[in-house]
Design an enzyme around this catalytic site. Structure first.
Site, PDB file in Angstrom:
ATOM      1  N   PHE A  42     -11.644  -7.102  13.935  1.00 41.94           N
ATOM      2  CA  PHE A  42     -10.580  -7.598  13.065  1.00 41.94           C
ATOM      3  C   PHE A  42     -10.217  -6.542  12.016  1.00 41.94           C
ATOM      4  O   PHE A  42     -11.082  -5.985  11.354  1.00 41.94           O
ATOM      5  CB  PHE A  42     -11.031  -8.886  12.366  1.00 41.94           C
ATOM      6  CG  PHE A  42      -9.985  -9.421  11.423  1.00 41.94           C
ATOM      7  CD1 PHE A  42      -8.742  -9.821  11.909  1.00 41.94           C
ATOM      8  CD2 PHE A  42     -10.228  -9.496  10.061  1.00 41.94           C
ATOM      9  CE1 PHE A  42      -7.761 -10.290  11.051  1.00 41.94           C
ATOM     10  CE2 PHE A  42      -9.255  -9.969   9.195  1.00 41.94           C
ATOM     11  CZ  PHE A  42      -8.014 -10.372   9.690  1.00 41.94           C
ATOM     12  N   GLN A  43      -8.942  -6.277  11.910  1.00 42.85           N
ATOM     13  CA  GLN A  43      -8.397  -5.279  10.979  1.00 42.85           C
ATOM     14  C   GLN A  43      -8.999  -3.896  11.181  1.00 42.85           C
ATOM     15  O   GLN A  43      -9.130  -3.117  10.238  1.00 42.85           O
ATOM     16  CB  GLN A  43      -8.550  -5.735   9.525  1.00 42.85           C
ATOM     17  CG  GLN A  43      -7.726  -6.993   9.272  1.00 42.85           C
ATOM     18  CD  GLN A  43      -7.480  -7.274   7.812  1.00 42.85           C
ATOM     19  OE1 GLN A  43      -8.319  -6.994   6.962  1.00 42.85           O
ATOM     20  NE2 GLN A  43      -6.319  -7.817   7.509  1.00 42.85           N
ATOM     21  N   GLU A 103       0.814  -1.226   0.000  1.00 43.25           N
ATOM     22  CA  GLU A 103       0.000   0.000   0.000  1.00 43.25           C
ATOM     23  C   GLU A 103       0.845   1.272   0.000  1.00 43.25           C
ATOM     24  O   GLU A 103       0.417   2.307  -0.524  1.00 43.25           O
ATOM     25  CB  GLU A 103      -0.954   0.003   1.191  1.00 43.25           C
ATOM     26  CG  GLU A 103      -2.088  -1.019   1.075  1.00 43.25           C
ATOM     27  CD  GLU A 103      -1.727  -2.386   1.612  1.00 43.25           C
ATOM     28  OE1 GLU A 103      -0.524  -2.620   1.906  1.00 43.25           O
ATOM     29  OE2 GLU A 103      -2.624  -3.236   1.732  1.00 43.25           O
ATOM     30  N   LYS A 128     -17.581  -0.540   6.010  1.00 39.92           N
ATOM     31  CA  LYS A 128     -18.057  -1.487   5.012  1.00 39.92           C
ATOM     32  C   LYS A 128     -19.575  -1.414   4.826  1.00 39.92           C
ATOM     33  O   LYS A 128     -20.077  -1.549   3.712  1.00 39.92           O
ATOM     34  CB  LYS A 128     -17.635  -2.901   5.407  1.00 39.92           C
ATOM     35  CG  LYS A 128     -17.767  -3.891   4.269  1.00 39.92           C
ATOM     36  CD  LYS A 128     -17.099  -5.211   4.592  1.00 39.92           C
ATOM     37  CE  LYS A 128     -17.254  -6.194   3.440  1.00 39.92           C
ATOM     38  NZ  LYS A 128     -16.608  -7.483   3.731  1.00 39.92           N
ATOM     39  N   MET A 139      24.825   8.048   1.849  1.00 37.49           N
ATOM     40  CA  MET A 139      24.595   9.303   2.560  1.00 37.49           C
ATOM     41  C   MET A 139      24.830   9.123   4.060  1.00 37.49           C
ATOM     42  O   MET A 139      25.346  10.013   4.727  1.00 37.49           O
ATOM     43  CB  MET A 139      23.177   9.807   2.284  1.00 37.49           C
ATOM     44  CG  MET A 139      22.941  11.228   2.718  1.00 37.49           C
ATOM     45  SD  MET A 139      24.144  12.375   2.019  1.00 37.49           S
ATOM     46  CE  MET A 139      23.258  12.983   0.592  1.00 37.49           C
TER      47      MET A 139
HETATM   48  C1  LIG Z   1      12.722   4.980   4.932  1.00 35.34           C
HETATM   49  C2  LIG Z   1      14.024   5.597   5.253  1.00 35.34           C
HETATM   50  N1  LIG Z   1      14.827   5.025   6.183  1.00 35.34           N
HETATM   51  C3  LIG Z   1      16.031   5.571   6.480  1.00 35.34           C
HETATM   52  C4  LIG Z   1      16.453   6.722   5.864  1.00 35.34           C
HETATM   53  C5  LIG Z   1      17.789   7.352   6.215  1.00 35.34           C
HETATM   54  N2  LIG Z   1      18.677   7.326   5.041  1.00 35.34           N
HETATM   55  C6  LIG Z   1      18.856   8.411   4.249  1.00 35.34           C
HETATM   56  S1  LIG Z   1      19.867   8.107   2.952  1.00 35.34           S
HETATM   57  C7  LIG Z   1      20.119   6.516   3.452  1.00 35.34           C
HETATM   58  C8  LIG Z   1      21.025   5.609   2.666  1.00 35.34           C
HETATM   59  C9  LIG Z   1      20.564   5.367   1.282  1.00 35.34           C
HETATM   60  O1  LIG Z   1      21.396   4.427   0.697  1.00 35.34           O
HETATM   61  P1  LIG Z   1      21.330   4.135  -0.858  1.00 35.34           P
HETATM   62  O2  LIG Z   1      19.931   3.923  -1.273  1.00 35.34           O
HETATM   63  O3  LIG Z   1      22.293   3.056  -1.199  1.00 35.34           O
HETATM   64  O4  LIG Z   1      21.785   5.528  -1.486  1.00 35.34           O
HETATM   65  P2  LIG Z   1      23.231   6.215  -1.546  1.00 35.34           P
HETATM   66  O5  LIG Z   1      23.252   7.246  -0.470  1.00 35.34           O
HETATM   67  O6  LIG Z   1      24.249   5.161  -1.335  1.00 35.34           O
HETATM   68  O7  LIG Z   1      23.288   6.822  -2.894  1.00 35.34           O
HETATM   69  C10 LIG Z   1      19.418   6.251   4.625  1.00 35.34           C
HETATM   70  C11 LIG Z   1      19.452   4.965   5.349  1.00 35.34           C
HETATM   71  C12 LIG Z   1      15.567   7.294   4.914  1.00 35.34           C
HETATM   72  N3  LIG Z   1      15.866   8.432   4.284  1.00 35.34           N
HETATM   73  N4  LIG Z   1      14.394   6.712   4.613  1.00 35.34           N
END
Ligand SMILES: Cc1ncc(C[n+]2csc(CCOP(=O)(O)OP(=O)(O)O)c2C)c(N)n1
Ligand SMILES: [Mg+2]
Lengths: 167, 586
Positions: free
Chosen positions: B115-116, B53, B165, B483
């Site tokens: 439920f749900q 979703e 529903k 990052m």
């Molecule tokens: C749902 C979610 N969880 C955690 C983060 C924190 N976060 C930001 S960038 C990142 C790493 C992303 O890694 P990748 O997709 O390999 O991209 P890269 O930075 O290596 O280009 C994380 C864990 C986020 N932005 N979104």
């Protein structure tokens, strides 16, 4: 910060389920203060409720609070009664004092001076009803403390602007 | 019988048709079966079955952002609704118009921990622009029309309609779209003419002006971008864009300074710092843009054009607020400028541009060119070169690759760039690309991804297969949550706690398992051929582009620093670049 001020804000809303939760959620979600909040339907025909909220913050925060409130879909109008001309504010309190002897007599005497009404009494207790400014209520409740104060219920502030204008 | 009343589920479909909806994204479950039954019996509204979703909402966001229409979602109660929450929050933060129908247990069971059952309106109250629980079938049509109005007008956003529903089964009266007017919700779109005149006064007097443009211009529609482009060109002033605003002004135009903010261009950030007039249009002074607020653009007067009054003076005090639609306001300013036959201060402007060109000459996105390893920036340059001139739409995941995409891919038009800006949702890009491809079946749609992010909604490969959506997933695989690694390097003594992408799947085989095409580039000289093959393959493709694992994203304004305290590259890493206050910032 020294420019934190107390503001009384009046909000006209559709009286629909969840509207109070929206307002309260906005305050808690954005970290704003609520000093008091009152709400009741004021126009049953079109289901409008009026919320009076007393809050405090810097001018920038107060401006944000009003803009955020105004953004809620069921909100019709937001007015800052503290900024927009003169207004009157009242609060109602029910104050229960228990005791006997001199203390009991003294509480009754003070109630008279403060124009509080006795709305319930037993041999060992009174319930006073009092309307006035928040400060007046605070003062009276403070005096009742050594005289056997056991319970307080307050409405929070309701406010309205002076003069002929509506909200 | 022709005058038989429709039931709630049929009313939903009727209202969607009335609102011009031809596609919805959803996932069925017990509490929405009547609506699915009504869908089955008609062919005006197409349903795209996603695999989660959250992806339904992101797909609707991609659809909405690439078309300017409202995106529509249908999910079941309980887990269906809670799975949608991330998408709704994403849409709220980035002001994307979405209608999300959620199934609910029958009204008599609400509150019984049935439920749900979930308190969907309670859960989604802070992450929607508005939400409704419809308990009376006779209010249903009106509520849906109102919801569309709320979602698309003013500052757009997501709206949830919770449908018990029993209401879906109950017969009721249909009310047509034109018969519904919202009682109170009528945001101001036309600017105050006095404010417009004051803005032109300020524009005329400016010596070091800048336009700082955000997603509000995109939301206002393509006409707003046209008007903006004309105003920027007429005045001769520089223009910078936020992450969400990319495409609002043509990137290749010499007056464009590119993106500003944490990973924006050196020239854009220094222009913001040194300007004497800042014209913010549909942008919200977000912390990724301003850096340290106390040091933000100290010498400028500021005009802020926004349709949302709560955006004004939220983070930064402005001198002239103008409440109004970005497009309408820019058009009014342009008209007033022309009426007055206004002229910029030529001498001052010339000196300003001379200064800007000096900053630009630093070539801040420069990176070390090598044939030893594929640099992520180089991969994007090649991708851009190969896609130029085609009808291309780009989505991204979140991380370094997202910032590099914003820096290296150039957008000449609005609605071609979809990224998760406010919430920064890993897993956004693939489902968003699905939504874009549904709306633009013949366009080239590319999700620029990271190897970590793509795994967050990888199940949507199955949706691509089912609907034969030829989305291209271009993974800049650096084997790190790049990052996160970059921040750990900068702020946490290079202690790389849990940021390595261990046990990655073989993305080529993964693509094949989903019936897509998998390609891989590990060497510089393979890159162009792989990109070409990706573009020419009329099917979904995953490209595993193995890039330099150590590369960091520059320039960078470290947390808590000001615009003029940017780090330009790895050699520029001042030890004390991050203050104690900066450490706690996100
Ligand atoms: C749902 C979610 N969880 C955690 C983060 C924190 N976060 C930001 S960038 C990142 C790493 C992303 O890694 P990748 O997709 O390999 O991209 P890269 O930075 O290596 O280009 C994380 C864990 C986020 N932005 N979104
Ligand atoms: Mg990575």
């Amino acid at each position: 910060m020294s420019d934190i001020r107390r503001h009384t804000i009046a909000v006209l809303v559709d009286n629909e389920p969840g509207v109070l939760a929206r307002v309260i959620g906005l305050f808690s979600g954005r970290g704003y203060n609520i000093e008091s909040l009152t709400v009741a339907e004021v126009d049953p025909e079109v289901h409008l409720s009026r919320i009076t909220v007393v809050t405090s913050g810097t001018p920038m925060i107060i401006e944000q609070i009003k803009a955020q409130l105004d953004r809620l879909v069921p909100v019709h109008a937001v007015r800052d009664l503290t900024l927009e001309g003169k207004s009157v504010e009242r609060e109602l309190a029910l104050i229960k004092v228990a005791g006997t002897g001199d203390k009991r007599i003294e509480s009754l005497r003070l109630a008279d001076i403060f124009r509080a009404r006795v709305i319930d009494s037993t041999i060992e207790s009174f319930v006073f009803e009092m309307t006035g400014s928040t400060e007046k209520l605070d003062a009276f409740i403070g005096l009742m403390r050594p005289l056997g104060l056991v319970d307080v219920s307050r409405t929070g502030v309701v406010a309205i602007s002076r003069g002929a204008q509506a909200l | 019988m022709t005058d038989q009343q429709p039931n709630g589920a049929e009313i939903v479909i009727k209202a969607l048709v009335d609102q011009g909806v031809d596609v919805i994204f959803g996932y069925p479950g017990g509490a929405v079966l009547p609506v699915y039954d009504a869908l089955f019996k008609q062919n005006r509204v197409r349903h795209i079955l996603v695999r989660h979703e959250q992806a339904a909402v992101h797909a609707a966001e991609g659809y909405a952002r690439s078309t300017g229409k409202v995106g529509v979602v249908l999910v079941t109660s309980g887990p269906g609704a809670t799975n949608a929450v991330t998408g709704l929050t994403d849409a709220l933060m980035d002001s994307i118009p979405i209608i999300c129908f959620t199934g609910q247990v029958p009204t008599h069971l609400i509150g019984n921990d049935a439920f749900q059952e979930a308190d969907t309106t309670g859960i989604t109250r802070p992450c929607t622009k508005h939400n409704y629980l419809v308990k009376d079938v006779n209010q249903l049509a009106r509520t849906i029309h109102e919801a569309f109005h709320v979602a698309r007008s003013g500052r757009p956003g997501p709206v949830v309609i919770d449908l018990p529903k029993d209401v879906q089964f109950a017969p009721g009266t249909y009310v047509a779209r034109e018969d519904v007017v919202h009682r109170t919700y009528r945001p101001q779109t036309e600017p105050d003419p006095k404010a417009v005149a004051a803005a032109v006064d300020m524009l005329e007097q400016a010596k070091r002006p800048v336009f700082y443009v955000g997603g509000g211009v995109i939301n206002s529609g393509p006409e707003a971008s046209k008007a903006l482009t004309e105003l920027v060109r007429t005045t001769g002033y520089p223009c910078t864009m936020t992450l969400m605003g990319l495409g609002a002004y043509p990137a290749s135009d010499p007056q464009s300074l590119g993106m500003l903010g944490m990973h924006g261009s050196y020239e854009a950030n220094l222009v913001m710092h040194g300007c004497d007039l800042m014209v913010a249009v549909g942008s919200r002074f977000d912390d990724r843009v301003t850096g340290n607020l106390t040091k933000f653009s100290p010498g400028s007067r500021k005009i802020h054009i926004d349709i949302d009054p709560s955006s004004i003076n939220k983070n930064v005090r402005v001198d002239l607020p103008i409440i109004g639609d970005a497009g309408a306001t820019i058009a009014a300013i342009l008209a007033e400028w022309k009426r007055r036959k206004a002229k910029p201060d030529r001498v001052a402007l010339k000196a300003w541009w001379k200064q800007i060109e000096e900053w630009r000459a630093r070539d801040c996105f420069r990176y070390e060119a090598t044939d030893r390893v594929i640099k992520p920036q180089y991969a994007l340059e090649r991708l851009y070169a190969a896609t130029r001139g085609r009808e291309t739409f780009i989505t991204t995941e979140v991380g370094q690759h997202q910032m590099w995409a914003a820096q290296f891919l150039k957008f000449e038009q609005p609605n071609r760039w979809m990224t998760s800006g406010g919430l920064g949702t890993m897993g956004y890009g693939l489902p968003a690309a699905m939504g874009v491809q549904i709306a633009h079946p013949d366009a080239l749609v590319i999700d620029v991804a990271g190897e970590a992010s793509i795994l967050m909604n990888i199940q949507e490969m199955s949706t691509l297969a089912q609907y034969r959506l030829p989305v291209k997933i271009f993974i800049l695989n650096n084997q790190w949550m790049g990052m996160v690694r970059q921040w750990q390097e900068l702020l946490h003594g290079a202690r790389y706690s849990e940021s390595y992408s261990d046990s990655l799947p073989d993305f080529v085989k993964l693509a094949e398992a989903f019936g897509a095409v998998g390609l891989r580039a590990t060497k510089v000289d393979e890159l162009d051929a792989v990109i070409k093959e990706m573009i020419e393959t009329p099917r979904p493709v995953i490209v595993d582009c193995c890039v330099d694992q150590k590369e960091n994203c520059f320039p960078m304004i470290p947390s808590g620093a000001a615009h003029n305290e940017m780090l330009l590259g790895p050699g520029d890493r001042r030890e004390s670049s991050v203050s104690d206050e900066g450490m706690v910032l996100v």
